[in-house]
Design an enzyme around this catalytic site. Structure first.
Site, PDB file in Angstrom:
ATOM      1  N   LYS A 138      37.741 -24.651-101.836  1.00 26.66           N
ATOM      2  CA  LYS A 138      38.482 -25.679-101.253  1.00 26.66           C
ATOM      3  C   LYS A 138      39.837 -25.611-101.313  1.00 26.66           C
ATOM      4  CE  LYS A 138      34.341 -28.483-102.980  1.00 26.66           C
ATOM      5  NZ  LYS A 138      34.112 -29.072-103.935  1.00 26.66           N
ATOM      6  N   GLN A 188      35.618 -32.084-109.173  1.00 19.01           N
ATOM      7  CA  GLN A 188      34.484 -31.427-109.174  1.00 19.01           C
ATOM      8  C   GLN A 188      33.320 -31.787-110.090  1.00 19.01           C
ATOM      9  OE1 GLN A 188      34.010 -28.768-106.790  1.00 19.01           O
ATOM     10  NE2 GLN A 188      31.985 -28.658-107.598  1.00 19.01           N
ATOM     11  N   ASP A 227      35.159 -37.429-101.208  1.00 20.62           N
ATOM     12  CA  ASP A 227      33.772 -37.059-101.252  1.00 20.62           C
ATOM     13  C   ASP A 227      32.687 -38.127-100.648  1.00 20.62           C
ATOM     14  OD1 ASP A 227      33.066 -34.832-102.318  1.00 20.62           O
ATOM     15  OD2 ASP A 227      33.601 -35.114-104.302  1.00 20.62           O
TER      16      ASP A 227
END
Ligand code: NDP
Length: 300
Positions: free
Chosen positions: A55, A99, A122
């Site tokens: 990422k 994460q 997200d």
């Protein structure tokens, strides 16, 4: 019946990434805005480390700023919430991603709730989940958003099609079902308590498997000509004993029945990061009250 077309997620993700880079260059030039993404990793899970590294690398490649924070596996919930509060207040950070999965001592829901919904790239915050459910603009979870783009590679319009999503997680199954509904599909969500799953899946013009069970969906579960999207990522032992990745769909069987199918790896996976980059640009533009560059119009 001829064999299914392979929907190449890797190639599509690369095209999206190129467009993100163009959008970022434009934002820098016109508005002096460099979108920034902060990724927080707690602990040392090897798979999570790989995801976080990828990422960060992609973010920088697209011309954006990447901020990485690592907390030890025994970090407290308070420590993580303090880090999030700082990122919420940092004007250079437009997107925040923690994460998952998190170590046991930390409540995932408390962490997601703490992220500013405008920085929630997200799309997991209840505010963004609510926006998606009520048809309002917000940040949409990356994997489901990528799935829709993959389907649109092979079906221009999804209106009136029967879509079956196997899996009802907040990360994939549920948001994807809402996105398909927004595309005017007739949507069925199947899960571990669904009775006679093969009978349900055989009705699907669009079949999405987001389960986490290697090759669960067999060829005879699939309607001839269906579009099959395989979200699953399962690590199994190959015939030679070495580890390999397989999806939730028995690819060789499905390939003979479907009209189009995503491979694992190289299907949904690469699209997830590409959509994260898009979401970061979208979040940055919204926070700075500037329009999202036209080059990204198909993705926001
Ligand atoms: P979850 O474990 O949160 O959800 C799995 C879902 O599958 C649940 O709704 C569960 O039902 C359902 N399920 C489990 N067993 C069966 C069964 N035998 N029959 C029917 N349904 C079943 O997983 P996620 O949604 O987070 O992820 C799903 C898969 O997608 C995983 O393999 C994951 O690694 C992968 N993934 C891939 C991503 C990518 O970028 N490509 C991103 C995110 C996930 P119930 O609710 O009843 O328990």
């Amino acid at each position: 019946m001829s064999e299914a077309r392979i929907i190449d997620g890797k190639a599509l993700a690369a095209r999206v990434q190129e467009k993100v880079a163009k959008a970022v260059a434009e934002l820098k030039k016109r508005h002096g805005l460099t979108p920034g993404l902060a990724v927080v990793l707690v602990g040392d899970d090897p798979a999570s480390q790989v995801y976080v590294r990828n990422k960060g690398r992609r973010t920088v490649e697209a011309g954006m700023r990447s901020f990485e924070y690592k907390l030890p596996a025994d970090a407290s919930e308070r420590e993580l919430l303090d880090r999030i509060a700082k990122l919420n207040a940092n004007p250079d950070v437009h997107g925040i991603l923690v994460q998952l999965p998190l170590p046991r001592q930390i409540r995932t829901s408390a962490v997601i709730d703490a992220i500013d919904p405008e920085k929630d790239v997200d799309g997991f915050h209840v505010v963004n989940a609510g926006r998606l459910m009520t048809g309002r603009k917000g940040l949409v979870p990356c994997t489901p958003k990528g799935c829709i783009l993959l389907i649109k590679q092979v079906r221009k319009t999804l209106e009136g099609l029967q879509a079956v999503v196997i899996g009802r997680s907040n990360i994939v199954g549920k948001p994807l079902a809402h996105l398909l509904l927004a595309e005017n599909c007739t949507v069925t969500i199947a899960h571990s308590r669904t009775r006679d799953l093969p009978e349900v899946t055989r009705r699907a013009d669009i079949l999405v498997a987001a389960v986490g069970r290697p090759e669960m969906v067999r060829g005879d579960w699939i309607k001839p000509g269906a579009v099959v999207i395989d979200v699953g990522i399962n690590r199994v032992k190959g015939e030679d004993g070495s580890p390999k990745l397989v999806g939730d769909v028995a690819f060789a069987e499905a390939h003979k029945v479907a009209s189009a199918i995503t491979p694992v790896p190289g299907g949904v996976g690469p699209m997830t990061i590409a959509m994260l980059l898009v979401n970061t640009v979208q979040a940055a533009c919204r926070q700075k009250r500037v329009p999202v560059p036209k080059v990204l119009k198909d993705y926001v």
